[in-house]
Design an enzyme around this catalytic site. Structure first.
Site, PDB file in Angstrom:
ATOM      1  CG  HIS A   1      11.232   4.603  19.829  1.00 35.69           C
ATOM      2  ND1 HIS A   1      10.228   4.827  20.728  1.00 35.69           N
ATOM      3  CD2 HIS A   1      10.703   4.864  18.598  1.00 35.69           C
ATOM      4  CE1 HIS A   1       9.131   5.202  20.077  1.00 35.69           C
ATOM      5  NE2 HIS A   1       9.391   5.234  18.790  1.00 35.69           N
TER       6      HIS A   1
ATOM      7  CG  HIS B   1      14.049   8.432  25.257  1.00 29.77           C
ATOM      8  ND1 HIS B   1      13.673   7.823  26.430  1.00 29.77           N
ATOM      9  CD2 HIS B   1      13.168   8.000  24.316  1.00 29.77           C
ATOM     10  CE1 HIS B   1      12.621   7.062  26.213  1.00 29.77           C
ATOM     11  NE2 HIS B   1      12.291   7.161  24.936  1.00 29.77           N
TER      12      HIS B   1
END
Length: 531
Positions: A146, A197
């Site tokens: 991302h 993350h």
């Protein structure tokens, strides 16, 4: 760490029984040159987890949950792959190819590194994972794709906005740049906020995105010009190089779907080069701003016909996918069985070989970059109801489960060492002070079992959050084996994948790019939708 060897058995599906796998799974599965950097980076991921949990608790609100879960969709390659064709159909072929280049590179190389190092996401608990995509958690965590996509697209677009050739008004230009900055920051902060993350994941992912954007800004136009003027042999060389990179993509230690996305975007990239080269030779293409520009002028075409162009183009893409994917999955298995007997195949781990099945089941539920027609209603439902997100606690993938078990083992060994010098209670040394918030979060690491909360679960309060979670307990080897078996039975596993799907994806996504760039302009022209 001392090696623990366990006898491996096979269950009814031919998969190794998870309860009997070694805790040194990655040491056994990875060569030393891949295992060594993994072990050097892993402590950093574990170290930052309590801080991520503290940050998540401080920031959590239902509104932010919905915002970051929804905006995460804008950083996926699925969103960009649906959005990019509109750029080509609107006369912005150069911009479309530039965006495609950075996205294809970002998805491929971030997936390459993920499968190379096999690093887990930060542990849950203490983190809660907030997502609208069930497949994202099945991938490894390092680096963040991302972040790579968001930064590469933002930097490349901002560079174009700041170029001397840009004709936008200053107000619109500044507003567009501001929107790009907000977009990139939202994606990166959102990956941390959603527990998907860690800091290092997004930093390295962002660095990769910045590097990819720089390469595109410096050499992208030169490459595109070379492609359009290339010979057939030179185009073939580009195709062979990309296919070689697909084949060299590292084999992961777990059943991770990163490779599927890399293959899909490799196919789109190959198709775009073929289509741009071929369309530039046609009499229909406009020479400006690039020789492969699809004819379009809003003043001439108008909004109704513009919308109709987009609808027809999208329908053509979906029709190609709906027809070709099942067709290829039906005709390729016999071909692969013949090639296998001739010794001409190089099988990949976690892909079932054609010799082991009769046919590929229909209506496979997979992680395609372009969704199937049956998935469209759920996509619109997600858009209409952005608060519909899943909040999960505990391992969600094999990589999560192995990290949870490995961290438990680490804590137990540390506890045994402490017991020789200190009196311990549930793994924490007795002192005159209460444990800090970060220590409580650290005690939660490695305690999770897979479970999923309701879709609109409220964030935990600061009074009952970490205190209710038990610390890692001392366990026997028999208990360890039982825990492993239960954990691996509960986590979500990727579906069975078949060897023919790799070639199928390449052909389907090559065709999608060809339809967008080289086929649709003729359709628009024949239907009177061209200027």
């Amino acid at each position: 760490m001392e090696k623990i060897t366990m006898e491996k058995t096979q269950n009814g599906n031919g998969r190794t029984d998870a309860g009997l796998r070694s805790l040194n799974h990655y040491q056994h599965r990875l060569p030393k040159w891949r295992y060594w950097p993994r072990q050097k980076i892993l402590p950093l991921i574990r170290y930052e987890t309590p801080y991520l949990a503290w940050l998540q608790e401080k920031m959590r609100t239902p509104t932010l949950d919905s915002y970051f879960a929804f905006t995460a969709n804008l950083g996926t390659h699925t969103f960009f792959t649906i959005f990019l064709p509109i750029l080509f159909w609107s006369g912005y072929s150069t911009l479309g190819r530039g965006m495609l280049n950075v996205l294809a590179a970002g998805v491929f190389w971030s997936g390459f590194v993920k499968d190379l190092l096999c690093l887990p996401r930060p542990l849950s608990p203490p983190l809660q994972r907030i997502t609208m995509s069930g497949s994202a958690a099945l991938e490894y965590g390092f680096p963040s794709t991302h972040s790579t996509n968001a930064i590469s697209v933002a930097i490349y677009a901002i560079a174009l906005l700041r170029s001397t050739e840009n004709t936008m008004s200053p107000v619109v230009n500044i507003a567009a740049q501001g929107a790009l900055y907000l977009y990139a920051v939202s994606i990166i902060i959102g990956r941390l906020y959603c527990g998907m993350h860690g800091f290092m994941d997004v930093v390295i992912g962002s660095g990769m995105g910045a590097l990819i954007a720089w390469v595109q800004c410096q050499y992208g136009l030169l490459f595109d010009t070379w492609i359009i003027a290339a010979t057939g042999k030179q185009i073939l060389l580009v195709i062979l190089i990309v296919l070689a990179l697909v084949r060299l993509h590292p084999e992961p230690a777990d059943d991770c779907p990163c490779y599927d996305d890399s293959v899909s975007f490799a196919g789109v990239f190959i198709g775009a080069q073929i289509a741009s080269w071929d369309f530039a030779q046609s009499s229909l293409a406009w020479p400006e701003p690039s020789p492969d520009t699809i004819p379009y002028r809003l003043a001439t075409v108008g909004w109704p016909r513009t919308i109709l162009r987009i609808v027809i183009g999208v329908l053509a893409v979906f029709a190609w996918r709906e027809v070709m994917k099942p067709l290829l999955l039906r005709i390729l298995p016999p071909v692969f069985r013949g090639l296998s007997k001739a010794g001409l195949l190089l099988p990949r781990r976690f892909f079932t070989q054609a010799s082991d099945y009769e046919k590929v089941p229909q209506l496979l539920k997979d992680n395609d970059v372009i969704p199937s027609v049956s998935d469209i209603p759920s996509l619109f439902t997600s858009i209409r109801h952005p608060r519909r997100r899943a909040i999960s606690v505990g391992p969600q993938s094999e990589a999560d489960a192995y990290e949870t078990l490995a961290y438990r083992e680490k804590r137990r060994r540390e506890s045994i060492g402490e017991q020789s010098q200190h009196l311990t209670v549930e793994g924490s040394v007795l002192t005159n002070r209460a444990p800090s918030k970060l220590e409580k979060y650290e005690n939660m690491m490695g305690t999770g079992s897979p479970r999923r909360s309701p879709e609109t679960l409220a964030p935990p309060s600061t009074d009952t959050g970490p205190d209710v979670m038990p610390a890692p307990r001392q366990a026997t080897d028999d208990n360890d084996s039982d825990e492993q078996e239960i954990m691996f039975a509960m986590i979500k596993k990727p579906r069975v994948r078949y060897d023919v799907e790799v070639v199928t994806k390449l052909i389907v996504y090559i065709g999608i790019a060809v339809i967008v760039i080289d086929f649709s302009p003729y359709v628009f022209d024949s239907l009177g939708l061209a200027p």
